[in-house]
Each structure stands twice: as C-alpha cells, then as structure tokens.
Design a protein around this motif. Structure first.
Motif, PDB file in Angstrom:
ATOM      1  N   ALA A 182       0.789  -1.204   0.111  1.00 26.35           N
ATOM      2  CA  ALA A 182      -0.051   0.052  -0.073  1.00 26.35           C
ATOM      3  C   ALA A 182       0.802   1.093  -0.101  1.00 26.35           C
ATOM      4  CB  ALA A 182      -0.945  -0.118   1.196  1.00 26.35           C
ATOM      5  N   MET A 183       0.532   2.517  -0.382  1.00 25.73           N
ATOM      6  CA  MET A 183       1.104   3.411  -0.475  1.00 25.73           C
ATOM      7  C   MET A 183       0.111   4.822  -0.300  1.00 25.73           C
ATOM      8  SD  MET A 183       3.317   3.474  -3.904  1.00 25.73           S
ATOM      9  CE  MET A 183       3.366   1.806  -4.545  1.00 25.73           C
ATOM     10  N   VAL A 184       0.755   5.579   0.528  1.00 22.29           N
ATOM     11  CA  VAL A 184       0.120   6.995   0.873  1.00 22.29           C
ATOM     12  C   VAL A 184       1.089   7.975   0.202  1.00 22.29           C
ATOM     13  CG1 VAL A 184      -0.249   8.771   2.781  1.00 22.29           C
ATOM     14  CG2 VAL A 184      -0.374   6.272   3.172  1.00 22.29           C
ATOM     15  N   CYS A 185       0.015   8.677  -0.921  1.00 19.34           N
ATOM     16  CA  CYS A 185       0.859   9.710  -1.894  1.00 19.34           C
ATOM     17  C   CYS A 185       0.507  11.137  -1.464  1.00 19.34           C
ATOM     18  CB  CYS A 185       0.305   9.230  -3.396  1.00 19.34           C
ATOM     19  SG  CYS A 185       0.611   7.731  -3.921  1.00 19.34           S
ATOM     20  N   GLY A 186       1.341  11.932  -1.594  1.00 20.73           N
ATOM     21  CA  GLY A 186       1.347  13.533  -1.263  1.00 20.73           C
ATOM     22  C   GLY A 186       0.471  14.266  -2.301  1.00 20.73           C
ATOM     23  N   SER A 187      -0.096  13.727  -3.365  1.00 20.69           N
ATOM     24  CA  SER A 187      -1.049  14.331  -4.315  1.00 20.69           C
ATOM     25  C   SER A 187      -1.793  13.555  -4.956  1.00 20.69           C
ATOM     26  CB  SER A 187      -0.332  15.316  -5.286  1.00 20.69           C
ATOM     27  OG  SER A 187       0.421  14.775  -6.111  1.00 20.69           O
ATOM     28  N   ASP A 188      -3.068  13.584  -5.710  1.00 19.98           N
ATOM     29  CA  ASP A 188      -3.580  12.841  -6.614  1.00 19.98           C
ATOM     30  C   ASP A 188      -2.825  12.420  -7.773  1.00 19.98           C
ATOM     31  OD1 ASP A 188      -5.926  12.695  -4.767  1.00 19.98           O
ATOM     32  OD2 ASP A 188      -6.770  14.277  -5.835  1.00 19.98           O
ATOM     33  N   LEU A 189      -2.018  13.203  -8.274  1.00 20.29           N
ATOM     34  CA  LEU A 189      -1.297  13.312  -9.570  1.00 20.29           C
ATOM     35  C   LEU A 189      -0.379  12.187  -9.351  1.00 20.29           C
ATOM     36  CD1 LEU A 189      -0.517  16.760 -11.242  1.00 20.29           C
ATOM     37  CD2 LEU A 189      -2.324  15.009 -11.654  1.00 20.29           C
ATOM     38  N   MET A 190       0.368  12.164  -8.146  1.00 25.93           N
ATOM     39  CA  MET A 190       1.346  11.257  -7.590  1.00 25.93           C
ATOM     40  C   MET A 190       0.905   9.772  -7.497  1.00 25.93           C
ATOM     41  SD  MET A 190       3.650  13.115  -4.872  1.00 25.93           S
ATOM     42  CE  MET A 190       5.387  12.282  -5.412  1.00 25.93           C
ATOM     43  N   ALA A 191      -0.569   9.742  -7.018  1.00 29.15           N
ATOM     44  CA  ALA A 191      -1.339   8.513  -6.775  1.00 29.15           C
ATOM     45  C   ALA A 191      -1.501   7.875  -8.210  1.00 29.15           C
ATOM     46  CB  ALA A 191      -2.273   8.683  -6.098  1.00 29.15           C
ATOM     47  N   LEU A 192      -1.950   8.697  -9.164  1.00 26.76           N
ATOM     48  CA  LEU A 192      -2.083   8.171 -10.455  1.00 26.76           C
ATOM     49  C   LEU A 192      -0.976   7.536 -11.148  1.00 26.76           C
ATOM     50  CD1 LEU A 192      -4.275  10.723 -12.200  1.00 26.76           C
ATOM     51  CD2 LEU A 192      -5.260   8.666 -10.893  1.00 26.76           C
ATOM     52  N   GLY A 193       0.389   8.373 -10.785  1.00 28.18           N
ATOM     53  CA  GLY A 193       1.783   7.817 -11.279  1.00 28.18           C
ATOM     54  C   GLY A 193       1.813   6.609 -10.554  1.00 28.18           C
ATOM     55  N   ALA A 194       1.706   6.243  -9.432  1.00 29.79           N
ATOM     56  CA  ALA A 194       1.851   5.057  -8.508  1.00 29.79           C
ATOM     57  C   ALA A 194       0.924   3.849  -9.191  1.00 29.79           C
ATOM     58  CB  ALA A 194       1.681   5.346  -7.182  1.00 29.79           C
ATOM     59  N   ILE A 195      -0.224   4.228  -9.436  1.00 29.18           N
ATOM     60  CA  ILE A 195      -1.116   3.271 -10.109  1.00 29.18           C
ATOM     61  C   ILE A 195      -0.426   2.705 -11.407  1.00 29.18           C
ATOM     62  CG2 ILE A 195      -3.426   2.693 -11.313  1.00 29.18           C
ATOM     63  CD1 ILE A 195      -4.744   4.740  -8.943  1.00 29.18           C
ATOM     64  N   ARG A 196      -0.077   3.573 -12.242  1.00 27.82           N
ATOM     65  CA  ARG A 196       0.648   3.309 -13.504  1.00 27.82           C
ATOM     66  C   ARG A 196       1.837   2.567 -13.269  1.00 27.82           C
ATOM     67  NH1 ARG A 196       2.480   8.028 -17.357  1.00 27.82           N
ATOM     68  NH2 ARG A 196       4.149   8.205 -16.015  1.00 27.82           N
ATOM     69  N   ALA A 197       2.753   2.917 -12.213  1.00 25.81           N
ATOM     70  CA  ALA A 197       3.936   2.102 -12.089  1.00 25.81           C
ATOM     71  C   ALA A 197       3.483   0.634 -11.541  1.00 25.81           C
ATOM     72  CB  ALA A 197       4.682   2.514 -10.788  1.00 25.81           C
ATOM     73  N   ALA A 198       2.387   0.440 -10.787  1.00 30.28           N
ATOM     74  CA  ALA A 198       2.092  -1.021 -10.300  1.00 30.28           C
ATOM     75  C   ALA A 198       1.517  -1.829 -11.510  1.00 30.28           C
ATOM     76  CB  ALA A 198       0.767  -0.853  -9.411  1.00 30.28           C
ATOM     77  N   ARG A 199       0.829  -1.171 -12.350  1.00 33.00           N
ATOM     78  CA  ARG A 199       0.243  -1.810 -13.699  1.00 33.00           C
ATOM     79  C   ARG A 199       1.258  -2.124 -14.537  1.00 33.00           C
ATOM     80  NH1 ARG A 199      -4.993   1.644 -14.512  1.00 33.00           N
ATOM     81  NH2 ARG A 199      -6.447   0.749 -13.038  1.00 33.00           N
ATOM     82  N   GLN A 200       2.482  -1.581 -14.409  1.00 34.23           N
ATOM     83  CA  GLN A 200       3.507  -1.731 -15.407  1.00 34.23           C
ATOM     84  C   GLN A 200       4.372  -2.943 -15.040  1.00 34.23           C
ATOM     85  OE1 GLN A 200       5.837   1.675 -15.928  1.00 34.23           O
ATOM     86  NE2 GLN A 200       4.710   2.460 -17.551  1.00 34.23           N
ATOM     87  N   ARG A 201       4.172  -3.316 -13.383  1.00 34.75           N
ATOM     88  CA  ARG A 201       4.665  -4.609 -13.226  1.00 34.75           C
ATOM     89  C   ARG A 201       3.934  -5.579 -13.124  1.00 34.75           C
ATOM     90  NH1 ARG A 201       9.287  -3.197  -9.142  1.00 34.75           N
ATOM     91  NH2 ARG A 201       9.102  -5.507  -8.374  1.00 34.75           N
TER      92      ARG A 201
END
Length: 348
Positions: free
Chosen positions: A240-259
């Motif tokens: 799980a991840m706590v992100c400092g902005s919604d944009l960062m969270a969208l980047g995190a979702i993309r990173a997870a999907r790429q894996r």
C-alpha cells in the motif's frame, strides 16, 4: 469598441437589460447582481464607465503554482468567487517552471496598486526559501494571506489543511485493511506540508505497530514523480502507498500496472487533494480531501479583514482545516500473501 452587452450578460448570468441598467447606473438592480455585472466587465477586460469606477473595491493579487495540478484551478475559482462577493477583482498570477518567478509577480502586483495578495503554496511553504520577502510586504502594510505553508517568523495570517491529520487518516485506513508494509511518497522534504504529512504518517505507523524503515520515498509533485517513487517502493515489497497528491497517486497506479499488479487487488493507493475528475479515474481514487472551498473562503475573508484594517485580529494565526478521507476503489484488503512478501512481488 464598447462593451458587448451579450458577452457581459452571459458572463454575469443576467439579462442584457440588467447589464444596461447597471452600466447606466439606473436603480432597481440588487447589490449582488450589480457586483456580478461589474466583475464580468473587469474579467472580460472592458473599462468601467467613469461614474462606476469608484464602486470597485480594487484589485487583489492571487499567486498560485502551475495549473497542471487540478487543485490549484479549483482554489483559484473558489477564491475568485469569494473575492467578487466582496467587490474585488482578482489578478491571477501563475508560477510555472522557467516562467515568471513569485517575486517578479509581486513587483507587477505592487505596480498595479493591488489592495492585498493571496499566496497559494508559494515560497512561504519552502523552508529553505528566504522569507524576508513576506516580512518586507508586511512592513509596508500590504495585506497578505498565505495558504498551505507556514513560516514562524512571518507576521501574517496562514490558512492550511491539517497535513498531519491527512497522513494519519491515510495510514489508519490502510492499516485497518490489514496492510503492514505501507509506503509513503510525497514532494521534496523542504516543503512544510510534506514534513507535516510525513510526521502524521510516522505517528500513525508507530501507533499501529508498523515499521517505517526504508518505506519513505520523496520525489517530485507530479505524475512522473509518483511513478518513480512507486517503482522504488514496490521493489521493497509495499502492499500500500500513501501519496502526497492525486497526480502522484495516478503515477503510482501506473507503476503498479507496469509490473503486472492490479490496484487494489495487489496494491492499495491513497491520494491527496480530491481534485476534480479523481472520482472518475480507473479505479476511482481513494484520497484525502482538502476542503478547498472552505479554505478559499477563509483566506479571502481574512484578507478582506486585513484590507479593512482589522489586521490585529488576524495577524500571525494559522487556521487549520480538517481533511476528510474519501474511500473509493483504489484501496482494498491486503493481499493474502502480503506478510511473506519480500522485494520480489508475485504477479497473479
């Protein structure tokens, strides 16, 4: 060319006849309607008829960061509406990387004789910046209000979201779902909101008996920053991840999907801001909502109080607003194999 009645009427949401009555200073128009028409005139760049000019309370500068993060246009829009209610015309100054700097905007605003300035997430939020610039404004009795940032040595009013509470809310939500490896990512450490969120995160992790070693990755406040930080956190086995902005969270979702990981089946992600359209992402983002309308209203009211000469009641206070957890589809129960996870993630 004179003002086009149709344009002004459309912008103010009134009839052309009403616009005509206001421009000719005729009776029978409510104060709010009159204000809306005059504001429309200002916003559309028309000059007010001479007899109406003294009716405007004046200009107010609004210095905001780049508009790519949707939370800043949200704030500007809410503040603009509140300023119009008080009779002020906002002058929006947008800071962009490599564009006009905050200090240059302030010079331009002072040349325009603004009545006051609102700073949103400006250099006052940066602990490494020289805060003399704000003390100089205060010394020349320029009313200022500083949003989302705090500097102990600046005699001004501050309006902030309670970032410590935001960090705690996100961790408590994820811990309740059974996550034990909860990562944290946000923008650079020099910013006050980042420091406070990190404190809240660490405090809640300790209270839940969870480790934080090596689970913090600070990056840039952007989609790319969130992506880069998430790649590093996923390598360390976070679920799980706590992100400092919604944009960062969208980047995190993309990173997870790429894996090859699914959100929230393999990884849960919490954003911050609840900017427009975030409810419509795939999956809809669980986030900690910043109460932007209330904060903008408070910032404008405080500024108007200072302009009116009631500075003693507002100077050097920080008004903290409560964030709110909004649970959507990007968080779920910790994966069954989570406790045994190491740096290697299993792709289902």
């Amino acid at each position: 060319m004179g003002p086009r009645l149709a344009d002004i009427a459309r912008h103010a949401g009134v009839s052309e006849a009403t616009v005509s009555r206001v421009l000719n200073d005729k009776p029978g128009v409510g104060a709010d309607t009159r204000k809306a028409v005059l504001t429309a005139l200002d916003v559309l760049g028309y000059e007010r008829p001479a007899r109406l000019r003294q009716r405007s309370a004046g200009l107010v500068g609004m210095v905001v960061p780049e508009l790519e993060n949707p939370v800043f246009p949200m704030f500007a829009q809410a503040a603009e509406g509140a300023l119009a209610q008080h009779g002020y015309t906002p002058v929006l100054c947008t800071r962009t990387p490599g564009g006009i700097a905050e200090d240059e905007y302030v010079e331009l605003l002072l040349e325009r004789n603004v009545s006051g300035i609102l700073f949103v997430s400006g250099l006052h939020a940066d602990t490494t910046a020289d805060h003399d610039r704000y003390r100089r404004l205060a010394a020349r009795r320029m009313p200022i209000v500083l949003v989302n940032g705090y500097a102990e040595n600046v005699p001004a009013a501050f309006v902030s979201c309670d970032d410590r509470e935001a960090g705690r809310l996100a961790v408590d939500h994820l811990a309740a779902l059974g996550h034990t490896r909860i990562g944290f990512t946000s923008g650079p450490k020099r910013f006050v909101p980042v420091q406070r969120k990190l404190e809240g995160y660490r405090e809640a992790m300790a209270r839940n008996g969870l480790p934080t070693d090596d689970l913090v990755e600070l990056s840039l406040f952007s989609l790319e920053g969130g992506h880069a930080a998430a790649v590093r956190l996923l390598e360390r086995g976070v679920t799980a991840m706590v992100c400092g902005s919604d944009l960062m969270a969208l980047g995190a979702i993309r990173a997870a999907r790429q894996r090859g990981l699914s959100v929230p089946h393999d990884v849960s992600i919490v954003g911050y801001d609840d900017s427009q359209l975030i409810a419509f992402t795939d999956p809809p983002l669980t986030t900690v909502r910043q109460p932007v309308p209330s904060m903008a209203l408070a910032a404008v009211r405080t500024l108007c109080d200072e302009i009116a000469g009631h500075a003693s009641t507002v100077s050097h206070s920080e008004y903290l607003f409560d964030p709110e957890l909004v649970v959507r589809g990007s968080t779920g129960a910790a994966p069954a194999d989570a406790p045994g996870r190491t740096g290697t993630l299993h792709v289902r």
